[in-house]
Motif scaffolding. Sequence first.
Motif, mmCIF file in Angstrom:
data_model
loop_
_atom_site.group_PDB
_atom_site.id
_atom_site.type_symbol
_atom_site.label_atom_id
_atom_site.label_comp_id
_atom_site.label_asym_id
_atom_site.label_seq_id
_atom_site.Cartn_x
_atom_site.Cartn_y
_atom_site.Cartn_z
ATOM 1 N N GLY A 1 0.623 -1.085 0.074
ATOM 2 C CA GLY A 1 0.014 0.042 0.208
ATOM 3 C C GLY A 1 0.828 1.139 0.156
ATOM 4 O O GLY A 1 1.973 1.288 0.158
ATOM 5 N N ALA B 1 -1.912 4.586 -5.980
ATOM 6 C CA ALA B 1 -2.322 3.264 -5.615
ATOM 7 C C ALA B 1 -3.134 2.594 -6.859
ATOM 8 O O ALA B 1 -2.968 1.156 -6.882
ATOM 9 N N PHE C 1 -4.765 2.279 -0.800
ATOM 10 C CA PHE C 1 -4.283 3.444 -0.458
ATOM 11 C C PHE C 1 -4.785 3.691 1.041
ATOM 12 O O PHE C 1 -5.985 3.245 1.483
#
Length: 121
Positions: free
Chosen positions: A45, A58, A65
């Motif tokens: 992430g 992302a 995210f």
Amino acid sequence: MLYSLDGKPYLPSPSFVPMKTGVIGTGAMGQNHVRVYSEISELAGVSDAFEETGKRIAERYGTEFYRDYRELLNRVDAVSIATPTVTHYEIAKEAIEAGVHVLVEKPVTDSVEKGEELVRL
């Protein structure tokens, strides 16, 4: 897919478990970290103070995210910190205390004293 340094697909042994990584800060330099981590690790992430930018990056790299970088720390083995220098100390300290390995963009902190404290942690 992981790649070797010569650009060929890397076929690890069956027991190989890729490192889970994340990037905190997805500005120009952070985007470089995201790109590289997506090629050599399991990119778990990204986090950014600017939600629109963070979500865009992302999505581009097929990862999650996180609005709050602390949530990301619970999901990774290592993070890159590519935020404004004045925030490096606080974020790096929290990551280290959470048992997460850190790579901090330079300058590491905004003072020698803070940098030395991070080294002691």
